[in-house]
Each structure stands twice: as structure tokens, then as C-alpha cells.
Design a protein around this motif. Structure first.
Motif, PDB file in Angstrom:
ATOM      1  N   LYS A  96     121.431  39.267  15.755  1.00  0.00           N
ATOM      2  CA  LYS A  96     121.063  40.427  14.943  1.00  0.00           C
ATOM      3  C   LYS A  96     121.272  40.116  13.460  1.00  0.00           C
ATOM      4  O   LYS A  96     120.414  40.407  12.622  1.00  0.00           O
ATOM      5  CB  LYS A  96     121.919  41.633  15.351  1.00  0.00           C
ATOM      6  CG  LYS A  96     121.641  42.893  14.544  1.00  0.00           C
ATOM      7  CD  LYS A  96     122.615  43.998  14.945  1.00  0.00           C
ATOM      8  CE  LYS A  96     122.396  45.246  14.095  1.00  0.00           C
ATOM      9  NZ  LYS A  96     123.416  46.280  14.382  1.00  0.00           N
ATOM     10  N   GLU A  97     122.405  39.481  13.157  1.00  0.00           N
ATOM     11  CA  GLU A  97     122.696  39.148  11.757  1.00  0.00           C
ATOM     12  C   GLU A  97     121.726  38.090  11.237  1.00  0.00           C
ATOM     13  O   GLU A  97     121.292  38.161  10.083  1.00  0.00           O
ATOM     14  CB  GLU A  97     124.136  38.639  11.643  1.00  0.00           C
ATOM     15  CG  GLU A  97     124.551  38.334  10.209  1.00  0.00           C
ATOM     16  CD  GLU A  97     126.000  37.866  10.133  1.00  0.00           C
ATOM     17  OE1 GLU A  97     126.740  38.041  11.126  1.00  0.00           O
ATOM     18  OE2 GLU A  97     126.392  37.336   9.089  1.00  0.00           O
ATOM     19  N   ALA A  98     121.368  37.123  12.081  1.00  0.00           N
ATOM     20  CA  ALA A  98     120.455  36.055  11.652  1.00  0.00           C
ATOM     21  C   ALA A  98     119.051  36.591  11.417  1.00  0.00           C
ATOM     22  O   ALA A  98     118.316  36.069  10.574  1.00  0.00           O
ATOM     23  CB  ALA A  98     120.436  34.944  12.704  1.00  0.00           C
ATOM     24  N   ASP A  99     118.651  37.612  12.158  1.00  0.00           N
ATOM     25  CA  ASP A  99     117.336  38.256  11.988  1.00  0.00           C
ATOM     26  C   ASP A  99     116.215  37.219  11.893  1.00  0.00           C
ATOM     27  O   ASP A  99     115.498  37.141  10.899  1.00  0.00           O
ATOM     28  CB  ASP A  99     117.358  39.138  10.734  1.00  0.00           C
ATOM     29  CG  ASP A  99     116.156  40.085  10.684  1.00  0.00           C
ATOM     30  OD1 ASP A  99     115.505  40.282  11.728  1.00  0.00           O
ATOM     31  OD2 ASP A  99     115.864  40.613   9.597  1.00  0.00           O
ATOM     32  N   LEU A 100     116.074  36.425  12.950  1.00  0.00           N
ATOM     33  CA  LEU A 100     115.118  35.322  12.947  1.00  0.00           C
ATOM     34  C   LEU A 100     113.664  35.773  13.041  1.00  0.00           C
ATOM     35  O   LEU A 100     112.744  34.994  12.797  1.00  0.00           O
ATOM     36  CB  LEU A 100     115.435  34.378  14.122  1.00  0.00           C
ATOM     37  CG  LEU A 100     116.804  33.693  14.095  1.00  0.00           C
ATOM     38  CD1 LEU A 100     117.019  32.898  15.375  1.00  0.00           C
ATOM     39  CD2 LEU A 100     116.928  32.792  12.887  1.00  0.00           C
ATOM     40  N   GLY A 101     113.448  37.001  13.427  1.00  0.00           N
ATOM     41  CA  GLY A 101     112.073  37.474  13.557  1.00  0.00           C
ATOM     42  C   GLY A 101     111.404  36.995  14.835  1.00  0.00           C
ATOM     43  O   GLY A 101     110.186  36.801  14.873  1.00  0.00           O
TER      44      GLY A 101
END
Length: 216
Positions: A96-101
Motif C-alpha cells: 500500500k505504501e509503495a503504491d506500485l500501480g
């Protein structure tokens, strides 16, 4: 993620069985997924997976983990297996924190996955798939105790005959539980096969076998 939906077993056993998957979406990110997929796997590796793989390369029981990551392409499917709910919770926090898409799918018991999503503070699950069981000539299926192993590979790459052979080998003291579990896990190239759960199942089955034959 239909191929991981049909795992069989008791609730106690399935509470220690999760498959986390990510793949590209055609026309959306299939031209950039490769780098995102590599980062996805690196994050996953921080949370003690019991198996993982790239469907085009194989799983880390057979291929060096760094090679699996290096060969991630834009169009592959990545699958990572865990035996701990808390590990999946921590994994999802990092993702969630990385939000890689990229799309991330969790396969597991419905209410347990729901609780993971709640703990991480994600929005409601927008898509669910359920197993409706197996239909047709059920008499052709192996014993339920064997299906608990074989259904951990949704592509049916772990043969029922191999499962029985591995149980017999352990019963006769010719293989350790770990070695037998890894031998079966190598057949599941995607990395869905939960080798730690397989060890538990092997230990339980030893009590059900007399020498090299089951008493199911």
C-alpha cells in the motif's frame, strides 16, 4: 485467480495458506509492468514467503530467487505463497505504501482475507471469486487427503501418484518431510504450492498409512 480457489482442507489448515498474485492489465500497464513486478517481488520477499514464482521462469525451489526477479517481464504473472496471516498483513501495508500501480489479489479464506484488508486500512474488496466445488465424475478423483496436496497447484502439476509416493517414502524413513514437500513443490512452477503446509499434511498422513499403503 481461479486456479488457487479450489484448495481443499480443514479451516485450521487453510488459515495458514495464502497466495498473493500480481500481473499486468492489458492496455493499461502491460508496457511497464516488468519493473513494477520486480519491485513487487522484492517487497514480497521481505515478508517470509514459503514459495514464490514467475509462471514463465519457475519457482524459487528450482530457480535462484534473483534469477526469478531478473526475468520478470511485462506480461508474466507473479505468485507468492505465505503460511502466516500476519506476514500478509505486513506485506499489504508495504505494498500500500509503495503504491506500485499494479493489481494485487489475495487468495485465502474469505473472512480471513477480509480481516487482512480491514487491518491494512484498504477500501472494500471490489471483486471476489468463489469456488463452487468440483462437478462431474467425482469417482475419478483421488482421496480427499491427497487432494489437499494436489489442489495447492491449480494447474494440477502435482500428481496424486507423486503425493502417495512421497508419503510412502516418508513413512519408510527414506525422505524427510521437508525434502518430500519440496520435491512436490518443484512441480508447481508458478509457486502456489505451500511447502510448509505440505509438511504439516505429510506429518498428519503418516498416521493414516500402514507401511506404504493408505488406510483412507
Amino acid at each position: 485467480m481461479t486456479h488457487s480457489l479450489h484448495r481443499r482442507g480443514s479451516r485450521e489448515s487453510l488459515e495458514k495458506d495464502f497466495v498473493v498474485l500480481s500481473c499486468s492489465a492489458k492496455g493499461f500497464n502491460d508496457n511497464v509492468f516488468g519493473q513494477k513486478g520486480k519491485e513487487f517481488l522484492r517487497i514480497c520477499l521481505r515478508h517470509h514467503p514459503v514459495n514464490f514464482g514467475d509462471m514463465k521462469t519457475g519457482n524459487f525451489l528450482s530457480v535462484d530467487p534473483e534469477e526469478v526477479i531478473a526475468r520478470v517481464s511485462n506480461t508474466t504473472i507473479l505468485e507468492v505463497t505465505y503460511d502466516s496471516k500476519q506476514d500478509v498483513v505486513e506485506l499489504m501495508r508495504d505494498l500500500k505504501e509503495a503504491d506500485l500501480g499494479v493489481s494485487v489479489i489475495i487468495s485465502g479464506l474469505h473472512d480471513v482475507v477480509e480481516d487482512i484488508v480491514r487491518q491494512v486500512g484498504l477500501k472494500r474488496i471490489h471483486t471476489r471469486e468463489y469456488s463452487l466445488g468440483t462437478h462431474g465424475r467425482l469417482e475419478l478423483l483421488p482421496e480427499y487427503e491427497v487432494l489437499e496436496f494436489t489442489t495447492m497447484c491449480g494447474h494440477a502439476m502435482v500428481a496424486s501418484g507423486l503425493v502417495k509416493h512421497m508419503i510412502a517414502q516418508c513413512k519408510l524413513g527414506r525422505r524427510s518431510l521437508r525434502d518430500a514437500a519440496v520435491t512436490m513443490g518443484k512441480c508447481c512452477s508458478c509457486g502456489n504450492f505451500n511447502v510448509n503446509r505440505a509438511q504439516d499434511l505429510l506429518a498428519r498422513n503418516l498416521g493414516l498409512w500402514v507401511a506404504d499403503w493408505p488406510i483412507y
